[in-house]
Write a protein that holds these residues in place. Structure first.
Motif, PDB file in Angstrom:
ATOM      1  N   ASN A  94       2.816  -4.410   2.448  1.00  0.00           N
ATOM      2  CA  ASN A  94       3.343  -3.728   1.261  1.00  0.00           C
ATOM      3  C   ASN A  94       3.277  -1.970   1.085  1.00  0.00           C
ATOM      4  N   PRO A  95       3.938  -1.582   0.822  1.00  0.00           N
ATOM      5  CA  PRO A  95       4.189  -0.145   1.321  1.00  0.00           C
ATOM      6  C   PRO A  95       3.647   0.433  -0.224  1.00  0.00           C
ATOM      7  N   LEU A  96       2.748   0.126  -1.763  1.00  0.00           N
ATOM      8  CA  LEU A  96       2.511   0.302  -2.817  1.00  0.00           C
ATOM      9  C   LEU A  96       0.696   0.014  -2.458  1.00  0.00           C
ATOM     10  N   HIS A  97       0.578   0.069  -1.123  1.00  0.00           N
ATOM     11  CA  HIS A  97      -0.941  -0.615  -0.786  1.00  0.00           C
ATOM     12  C   HIS A  97      -1.716   0.551   0.357  1.00  0.00           C
ATOM     13  N   HIS A  98      -0.379   1.565   0.116  1.00  0.00           N
ATOM     14  CA  HIS A  98      -0.869   2.257   1.595  1.00  0.00           C
ATOM     15  C   HIS A  98       0.133   3.051   1.970  1.00  0.00           C
ATOM     16  N   ASN A  99       1.586   4.081   1.189  1.00  0.00           N
ATOM     17  CA  ASN A  99       2.057   4.365   2.030  1.00  0.00           C
ATOM     18  C   ASN A  99       2.232   5.268   0.280  1.00  0.00           C
ATOM     19  N   PRO A 100       1.634   6.836   0.065  1.00  0.00           N
ATOM     20  CA  PRO A 100       1.701   7.451  -1.132  1.00  0.00           C
ATOM     21  C   PRO A 100       3.176   7.505  -1.105  1.00  0.00           C
ATOM     22  N   GLU A 101       4.380   8.087  -0.577  1.00  0.00           N
ATOM     23  CA  GLU A 101       5.392   8.698  -0.701  1.00  0.00           C
ATOM     24  C   GLU A 101       5.562   7.316  -1.437  1.00  0.00           C
ATOM     25  N   GLY A 142       6.736   5.062  -8.849  1.00  0.00           N
ATOM     26  CA  GLY A 142       5.817   5.195 -10.558  1.00  0.00           C
ATOM     27  C   GLY A 142       4.800   4.827 -10.634  1.00  0.00           C
ATOM     28  N   PHE A 143       3.846   4.342  -9.915  1.00  0.00           N
ATOM     29  CA  PHE A 143       2.634   4.148 -10.075  1.00  0.00           C
ATOM     30  C   PHE A 143       1.914   5.796  -9.960  1.00  0.00           C
TER      31      PHE A 143
END
Length: 138
Positions: free
Chosen positions: A37-44, A50-51
């Motif tokens: 899931n990109p929430l775990h590695h993709n800053p953009e 919203g995190f």
């Protein structure tokens, strides 16, 4: 087989401190568990969601808690284990893993302890849970 731990209601076995959580920790867990899931590695992507920063997957903290339970009581003595995710874990967080004996009962010839479990960060619990383990009541 290991001898069951000797415990009493109210006991809180030694906690485990883990961290600070790094991007490498998250990448290693993603590779092992297949959670990309990109929430775990993709800053953009994270910023658009919203995190305030990359978050660790909840199953990583659940695994830390499961490891503490099995190391403390012996995996062969674990009869049940469950968790609830209550807050995100961010890069740099240091976590404390542990639990407290809340009840001891006899069932099917075994002495069983119920535990309230928690993984906490600086701002409070991030994962809560419960487990039942075979013990030797004192």
């Amino acid at each position: 087989m290991r001898t069951p731990a000797k415990v009493r209601i109210g006991d809180s076995p030694d906690t485990r401190v883990i961290g600070p959580v790094t991007q490498t920790d998250i990448v290693r867990f993603a590779g092992a568990g297949g959670d990309f899931n990109p929430l775990h590695h993709n800053p953009e992507f994270v910023a658009a969601s919203g995190f305030p920063g990359v978050i660790a997957m909840g199953q990583m903290q659940a695994g830390m808690l499961a490891g503490w339970v099995s190391d403390t009581f012996g995996v062969e003595h674990v009869r049940s284990f469950g968790v609830r995710f209550v807050a995100p874990v961010f890069l740099g967080d240091t976590l404390t893993v542990g639990g407290t004996i809340t009840a001891i009962t006899e069932r099917d010839g075994e002495s069983l302890a119920d535990l309230d479990l928690v993984v906490s960060g600086a701002k409070g619990p991030v994962v809560t849970g419960a487990a039942t383990v075979v013990v030797s009541a004192t």
